[in-house]
Write a protein that holds these residues in place. Structure first.
Motif, PDB file in Angstrom:
ATOM      1  N   GLN A  21      40.543  53.918  56.116  1.00 57.42           N
ATOM      2  CA  GLN A  21      39.560  54.779  55.483  1.00 57.42           C
ATOM      3  C   GLN A  21      40.131  55.404  54.213  1.00 57.42           C
ATOM      4  O   GLN A  21      41.336  55.396  53.976  1.00 57.42           O
ATOM      5  N   TYR A  24      41.934  61.365  53.784  1.00 57.47           N
ATOM      6  CA  TYR A  24      41.303  62.251  54.749  1.00 57.47           C
ATOM      7  C   TYR A  24      42.089  63.544  54.876  1.00 57.47           C
ATOM      8  O   TYR A  24      43.267  63.631  54.518  1.00 57.47           O
ATOM      9  N   LEU A  56      30.861  60.394  61.218  1.00 53.81           N
ATOM     10  CA  LEU A  56      31.107  58.959  61.168  1.00 53.81           C
ATOM     11  C   LEU A  56      31.239  58.397  62.572  1.00 53.81           C
ATOM     12  O   LEU A  56      32.095  58.820  63.351  1.00 53.81           O
ATOM     13  N   CYS A  61      27.463  56.456  58.629  1.00 56.03           N
ATOM     14  CA  CYS A  61      27.081  57.858  58.464  1.00 56.03           C
ATOM     15  C   CYS A  61      25.935  58.225  59.394  1.00 56.03           C
ATOM     16  O   CYS A  61      24.831  57.678  59.303  1.00 56.03           O
ATOM     17  N   SER A 111      32.350  63.290  57.091  1.00 54.29           N
ATOM     18  CA  SER A 111      32.490  62.968  55.681  1.00 54.29           C
ATOM     19  C   SER A 111      31.514  63.757  54.832  1.00 54.29           C
ATOM     20  O   SER A 111      30.334  63.905  55.194  1.00 54.29           O
ATOM     21  N   ALA A 113      29.563  63.233  51.484  1.00 50.85           N
ATOM     22  CA  ALA A 113      29.181  61.973  50.853  1.00 50.85           C
ATOM     23  C   ALA A 113      28.035  62.192  49.865  1.00 50.85           C
ATOM     24  O   ALA A 113      27.347  63.213  49.916  1.00 50.85           O
ATOM     25  N   PRO A 123      31.590  58.060  50.738  1.00 52.20           N
ATOM     26  CA  PRO A 123      32.373  59.255  51.115  1.00 52.20           C
ATOM     27  C   PRO A 123      33.059  59.897  49.912  1.00 52.20           C
ATOM     28  O   PRO A 123      33.647  59.194  49.082  1.00 52.20           O
ATOM     29  N   ILE A 126      36.961  62.482  53.722  1.00 52.27           N
ATOM     30  CA  ILE A 126      36.855  62.290  55.172  1.00 52.27           C
ATOM     31  C   ILE A 126      37.674  63.377  55.863  1.00 52.27           C
ATOM     32  O   ILE A 126      38.800  63.677  55.466  1.00 52.27           O
TER      33      ILE A 126
END
Length: 433
Positions: A21, A24, A56, A61, A111, A113, A123, A126
């Motif tokens: 990902q 974060y 998530l 989403c 997230s 976004a 995103p 995260i």
């Protein structure tokens, strides 16, 4: 920072695939607290697009709340849904998200976004949110935790403890009652029960001890994968007492316990040594003959009132070496479970020199006449004095002896009296000081 780094070490274990990902952040918060997140955006046209807060699930989403800003110079736009508030500050190019009254079930990946024209969400940031329950208990209390797993599917339910966040050591699991890897500190005291109809696993820890303090997880195990269900931060406090006494005196200690839960369990009195190992001095297993007699070992007796939930320990004629840390403890299957930690300090008497002794039971009375014998050589100091007593002397009441002027060696001429304080080694009648 150190705590956050330790959490990051645990994330690959808890959330497989997370490294794939975008960048974060990690937030570990207790149940009931508030999460506040700032998500900056840099693209010039992002202020016109929908901003959203998503949970998530399988990297998709699940929209919780969204907001739309129509004017570029608008100071702030706000939207709220349930426990989540989102605010867009286009002049600062920042989205702010607040979640209040966090619950364990809120743990997961989230997230900030923005939505593209294709209606897909990109995103901005995260967040891995870990919400844990927090319990403050005392020793010998029991802890019961329920962990619902309705949305997590099937697998082996486990109860594990994180020592340094790099791994979670299994304490109990549902595929067999107890694990051989569990430490002795928890052996036989942790129960796990899986209600498959309600899809809830219940963990019970009994006879809690201070060393049980730590971070625990209900988790779902599928092969090597570990999915957290509920985090628990447990703090266990000792019950402590302090007692002081003088040598040759007696000390009595009382410790309370739950008569309902532990009335039938044997009790013990032990002295703590190296590495908190405690050696039992006396216990209630050996029942003396006679209903009113209490178990005794040397100078120590123990009396257990199972109706009131009180155990009483008496140490007789204590000595300085008896000072130390002791436990009132449950004594079960050769294991000691601390009820209370007792610090005992034994002080010596007022002895300042070899010939100074503790105060006698009665106070000496001088006869109406005293007799002083002068040395044959007047040029020397006083050698001895003979005194007659009716009883024994107290060292706190010194004796005063008159001295002749010719015996005041190297004293001023105008001083006619000299005082001598006599401390006694033995106090029989007609003894010499």
């Amino acid at each position: 920072m150190a705590v956050e780094l330790r959490v990051l070490l645990l994330l690959p274990l808890c959330f497989p695939g997370l490294h794939a990902q975008p960048a974060y952040a990690v937030e570990t918060l207790s149940e009931g607290s508030t999460l506040s997140i700032q998500c900056p955006y840099t693209a010039q046209d992002n202020y016109l697009q929908l901003k959203a807060w998503c949970r998530l699930r399988d990297d998709t989403c699940d929209l919780l709340v969204q907001i739309h800003t129509s004017r570029p110079y608008q100071y702030m736009t706000r939207a709220k849904k349930g426990r989540v508030t989102i605010e867009d500050y286009p002049m600062n190019s920042t989205v702010s998200v607040t979640m209040v009254n966090l619950q364990v079930e809120d743990s997961g990946k989230y997230s900030c976004a923005y939505r593209q024209p294709s209606r897909s969400y990109i995103p901005l940031k995260i967040i891995v949110l870990i919400v844990f329950k927090e319990f403050y208990m005392c020793e010998l209390d029991s802890l019961s935790v329920q962990c619902p797993y309705s949305t997590l599917g099937f697998g082996t339910k486990t109860w594990c403890r994180t020592e340094d966040w790099t791994e979670c050591k299994v304490v109990a699991r549902t595929d067999y009652p107890a694990t051989r890897q569990s430490g002795k500190a928890l052996e036989g005291r942790t129960l796990i029960w899986d209600d498959t109809r309600q899809r809830t696993v219940t963990i019970t820890m009994q006879k809690l001890q201070a060393q049980d303090t730590g971070m625990y997880w209900c988790a779902l195990a599928r092969g090597p994968h570990f999915t957290p269900i509920t985090g628990v931060k447990l703090s266990v406090s000792k019950r402590v007492q302090q007692h002081t006494a003088k040598e040759s005196g007696n000390v009595s200690v009382q410790c309370q316990y739950s008569a309902h839960h532990y009335g039938a369990v044997n009790k013990a009195w032990c002295k703590e040594g190296a590495q908190e190992a405690c050696t039992a001095m006396v216990n209630t297993i050996s029942k003396p003959s006679g209903y009113l007699r209490a178990p005794r070992q040397g100078r120590v007796t123990i009396q257990d009132d199972t109706q009131q939930g009180t155990v009483t320990i008496t140490m007789e004629e204590v000595q300085a070496q008896d000072s130390g840390v002791y436990w009132c403890a449950l004594y079960e299957h050769s294991h000691l479970f601390r009820m209370a930690e007792v610090t005992l300090n034994i002080s010596k008497g007022t002895r300042q020199a070899e010939d100074i002794y503790d105060k006698p039971d009665d106070i000496a009375q001088l006869d109406s006449t005293e007799r002083m014998e002068s040395p044959k050589d007047d040029s020397k100091d006083l050698k001895y004095v003979t005194l007659n007593f009716q009883s024994r002397l107290s060292p706190e009441d010194p004796l005063y002896c008159n001295v002749e002027p010719n015996q005041t060696h190297r004293k001023p001429e105008d001083e006619n009296v000299e005082y001598a304080i006599i401390a006694l080694k033995q106090l029989p009648t007609n003894d010499k000081g």
